[in-house]
Design a protein around this motif. Structure first.
Motif, PDB file in Angstrom:
ATOM      1  N   LYS A 122       1.933   9.811   3.402  1.00  0.00           N
ATOM      2  CA  LYS A 122       2.181   8.375   3.581  1.00  0.00           C
ATOM      3  C   LYS A 122       3.447   7.918   2.861  1.00  0.00           C
ATOM      4  CE  LYS A 122      -2.594   6.987   4.334  1.00  0.00           C
ATOM      5  NZ  LYS A 122      -3.029   5.855   5.083  1.00  0.00           N
ATOM      6  N   HIS A 126       4.412   4.057   2.517  1.00  0.00           N
ATOM      7  CA  HIS A 126       4.588   3.431   1.195  1.00  0.00           C
ATOM      8  C   HIS A 126       5.981   2.812   1.064  1.00  0.00           C
ATOM      9  CE1 HIS A 126       0.819   4.564  -0.541  1.00  0.00           C
ATOM     10  NE2 HIS A 126       1.047   5.876  -0.545  1.00  0.00           N
ATOM     11  N   VAL A 194       0.189  -2.161   0.392  1.00  0.00           N
ATOM     12  CA  VAL A 194       1.248  -2.068  -0.620  1.00  0.00           C
ATOM     13  C   VAL A 194       0.677  -1.454  -1.900  1.00  0.00           C
ATOM     14  CG1 VAL A 194       3.007  -3.333  -1.912  1.00  0.00           C
ATOM     15  CG2 VAL A 194       2.328  -4.127   0.366  1.00  0.00           C
ATOM     16  N   ALA A 195       1.223  -0.291  -2.255  1.00  0.00           N
ATOM     17  CA  ALA A 195       0.753   0.416  -3.450  1.00  0.00           C
ATOM     18  C   ALA A 195       1.843   0.387  -4.510  1.00  0.00           C
ATOM     19  CB  ALA A 195       0.406   1.858  -3.087  1.00  0.00           C
TER      20      ALA A 195
ATOM     21  N   PRO B 197      -5.025   3.773  -9.224  1.00  0.00           N
ATOM     22  CA  PRO B 197      -4.934   2.402  -8.692  1.00  0.00           C
ATOM     23  C   PRO B 197      -4.374   2.373  -7.263  1.00  0.00           C
ATOM     24  CG  PRO B 197      -3.922   2.564 -10.873  1.00  0.00           C
ATOM     25  CD  PRO B 197      -4.220   3.954 -10.450  1.00  0.00           C
ATOM     26  N   ASP B 198      -3.678   3.438  -6.868  1.00  0.00           N
ATOM     27  CA  ASP B 198      -3.097   3.479  -5.520  1.00  0.00           C
ATOM     28  C   ASP B 198      -4.013   4.153  -4.496  1.00  0.00           C
ATOM     29  OD1 ASP B 198      -0.731   2.283  -6.456  1.00  0.00           O
ATOM     30  OD2 ASP B 198      -0.045   4.219  -7.222  1.00  0.00           O
ATOM     31  N   VAL B 201      -4.973   2.487  -1.144  1.00  0.00           N
ATOM     32  CA  VAL B 201      -3.953   2.463  -0.082  1.00  0.00           C
ATOM     33  C   VAL B 201      -3.779   3.868   0.499  1.00  0.00           C
ATOM     34  CG1 VAL B 201      -1.557   1.904   0.484  1.00  0.00           C
ATOM     35  CG2 VAL B 201      -2.804   0.503  -1.161  1.00  0.00           C
ATOM     36  N   ASN B 202      -3.823   4.884  -0.362  1.00  0.00           N
ATOM     37  CA  ASN B 202      -3.716   6.259   0.134  1.00  0.00           C
ATOM     38  C   ASN B 202      -4.887   6.622   1.036  1.00  0.00           C
ATOM     39  OD1 ASN B 202      -1.420   6.795  -1.388  1.00  0.00           O
ATOM     40  ND2 ASN B 202      -2.573   7.529  -3.157  1.00  0.00           N
TER      41      ASN B 202
END
Lengths: 232, 396
Positions: A122, A126, A194-195, B197-198, B201-202
């Motif tokens: 991704k 991202h 949004v990461a 924390p990501d 989204v992953n």
């Protein structure tokens, strides 16, 4: 190269003041840390080495995206594109993806290209999200105009962000239909798409700033096209 | 009935194969299997081709006839077998019956699917055509949707946890990264898909509570096997024959809602019982298994329903590493559908090909289950409404 600066001042469009993109770090699905940061103009020649090999890759329209991205970055470096910016994703210093765009004016942003060199993590998604974040949150714009040149881009941006089709509006990249991301759409999808964490630890950011590594052409091609396995 | 052996196997790397047509892929895998058996095309009596969707995805029918022509196998008999995602194992079962009956001596079974020709949602819609045409499909149900609801019920009934499913996903992607035939060659971590924390989204929710990394990819691919009577195996091929020691097939209601207990995959239990009974073996005798993990939940549920673990214990076992390559019962050492990919018509054949590699001890050490002698495959059609199982044994 010597320049007639009087003429150059005519050819060089005045640029808008553009707030910087604050770097962030994203933990990818394989635990690798991708630093996303703004590219400095002097780094463009190095970055072009990452883009150049992609111009020969037909798969997923990398050739078109590569050729245009190359021209856009060169145009920015040589002061021929106005208000352009470029963000880069780096893992251990290596460039794994590049996105760029520009400010049309204070209200409207123009998304240019998104290129993932490392695929399957991704990285492209991202970085595209980081680009939207830049336009809406840091450049403070009301909307971003977007188009796509590959089916992957279309699925990723138009469908995942539920972008609004703009009938009769011409995107700067020409060709296909133009879509837009509004502030409302961005904030609706932010938690989903949004990461990234800020601030980037100083040592990590310093390393990324001091080391802009580009994989060799063979490695870039393999990362993009994949390799077929052999017998067990 | 004659004992039936597998004397040749072939497979092509799964993934996105833009350059190849469905027929190209089937031909490559078939030629690979014929080469592996040391056979020429002229020795094939019959061909069974497993394919679910060429009529929809490629607007092509009569795939078996086309493959026979492509490979110049005429006048071999040819049949296309369509049985949803269980088409591959169904085709092998039909080949086994044909050889066991004495009617044919050498049979080529090939399975293939080309799914990446269409965008993801169209591929998902194509797979959903196997749901009930009146009470399921018109309401928008998809297989991921069914798997999500099934998972929620399983969590409520058996205490299955997200962490247990994550353990399956991580294990299968780790093994897929070692498999040159796998579509997905990427190791993932608990941190990257769950803890950081990501991670949200992953690894976004795909069909609650299932997430992106609980799903198999949409893939192109093909695989093939050559069958013959065990008594003739040594004459035809120098490869170690792998005996089809047992097989079973069972069906269940078309819709999940008609099942007394939707978490009970009766057809899985029955197909496995038949296969073990025919082989005169028990689940504890299996050295390596390939289960149909189109979703991580299915690996867990199937591992319980075929008898490797008690109900409610499969998730815990996966979390404890009991299903990893060095565990009590290695499951999906290939990476499973989760990593190898799931070109639906090819999957059941690919599972058998993987077990043949294992039983012939041909894999690299990191993927080889030591001294494997008995293998098991389970190919799951519909949402458990048509299931085919095989018990395979190395023939010394």
């Amino acid at each position: 190269m010597s320049l007639d600066m009087e003429l150059e001042s005519v050819l060089r469009a005045p640029a808008l003041e553009m707030p910087p993109y604050p770097a962030k770090v994203i933990t990818l699905a394989n635990s690798k840390q991708m630093v996303v940061r703004q590219v400095r103009r002097f780094e463009v020649p190095v970055l072009l080495d990452a883009v150049r090999p992609t111009m020969k890759i037909e798969k997923d329209f990398y050739d078109i995206v590569g050729a245009r991205l190359y021209a856009e970055l060169l145009g920015w470096y040589r002061h021929r594109v106005r208000n352009e910016y470029c963000l880069v994703g780096q893992i251990d210093g290596y460039v794994v993806g590049i996105v760029n765009g520009r400010m049309v004016d204070q209200e409207i942003g123009m998304s240019y290209h998104t290129m993932a060199i490392d695929r399957g993590l991704k990285v492209g998604a991202h970085l595209f999200a980081a680009k939207m974040e830049h336009h809406i949150e840091f450049l403070g714009q009301q909307e971003v105009w977007i188009t796509a040149e590959s089916p992957i881009g279309f699925r990723r941006w138009m469908i995942e962000y539920d972008l609004i089709q703009q009938v009769g509006v011409q995107h700067e990249l020409g060709g296909a239909t133009s879509y837009k991301l509004t502030r409302d759409l961005y904030f609706d999808s932010k938690s989903r798409l949004v990461a990234g964490q800020r601030p980037v630890p100083k040592a990590q950011l310093d390393y990324a700033l001091e080391n802009l590594f580009i994989a060799d052409e063979k490695a870039i091609r393999e990362k993009i096209c994949g390799t077929l396995g052999g017998q067990p | 009935m004659r004992d039936v052996a597998i004397i040749g196997v072939g497979m092509i790397p799964f993934g996105r194969r833009d350059e190849d047509s469905l027929l190209d892929m089937l031909a490559y895998a078939s030629l690979d299997a014929l080469d592996d058996a040391g056979m020429s095309e002229k020795g094939v009596d019959a061909v069974y081709v497993a394919n679910m969707g060429a009529g929809i995805l490629q607007h092509q029918t009569s795939v078996a006839s086309a493959l026979v022509d492509r490979l110049s196998l005429q006048p071999a008999a040819a049949d296309t077998i369509e049985n949803g995602p269980a088409s591959g194992a169904s085709a092998i079962k039909n080949g086994v019956l044909a050889v066991a009956s004495g009617y044919y001596d050498t049979v080529l079974v090939a399975g293939g699917e080309k799914m990446r020709e269409v965008v993801g949602w169209k591929a998902t819609d194509f797979v959903a055509t196997m749901t009930h045409p009146e009470v399921e499909y018109p309401y928008g149900i998809t297989l991921p949707g069914m798997a999500g609801m099934f998972t929620r019920l399983y969590m409520e009934k058996y205490g299955l946890t997200q962490e247990q499913l994550i353990a399956v996903a991580i294990k299968n992607q780790k093994m897929g990264a070692l498999n040159p035939y796998a579509h997905v060659n990427m190791v993932i971590t608990r941190e990257g898909i769950y803890e950081s924390p990501d991670a949200a989204v992953n690894n976004p929710v795909a069909a609650d509570p299932l997430r992106f990394y609980d799903m198999c990819p949409v893939s192109d691919g093909a695989a093939a096997v050559i069958l013959c009577p065990l008594e003739k195996a040594r004459e035809i091929s120098r490869k170690i024959p792998v005996l089809i020691a047992g097989f079973g097939q069972a069906t269940d209601t078309h819709t999940l809602q008609e099942r007394e207990d939707p978490t009970d995959l009766k057809a899985v239990t029955l197909a496995a019982e038949q296969a073990f009974r025919m082989a005169n073996l028990k689940p504890k005798d299996v050295d390596v298994a390939e289960l149909h993990d189109a979703f991580t939940i299915l690996e867990v549920a199937e591992s319980e329903h075929v008898g490797f673990f008690k109900k409610g214990e499969g998730g815990k076992a996966a979390e404890k590493g009991e299903t990893s390559i060095n565990g009590k019962i290695p499951i999906n050492v290939s990476g499973g559908l989760k990593s190898r990919g799931h070109p639906v018509g090819a999957t059941g054949v690919a599972q058998v090909v993987e077990i043949v590699f294992q039983l012939r001890h041909e894999l690299v050490p990191k993927r080889q289950v030591k001294d494997a002698k008995v293998g098991f495959t389970l190919n799951f059609g519909g949402f458990g409404n048509n299931v085919v199982a095989f018990v395979l044994r190395r023939s010394e």
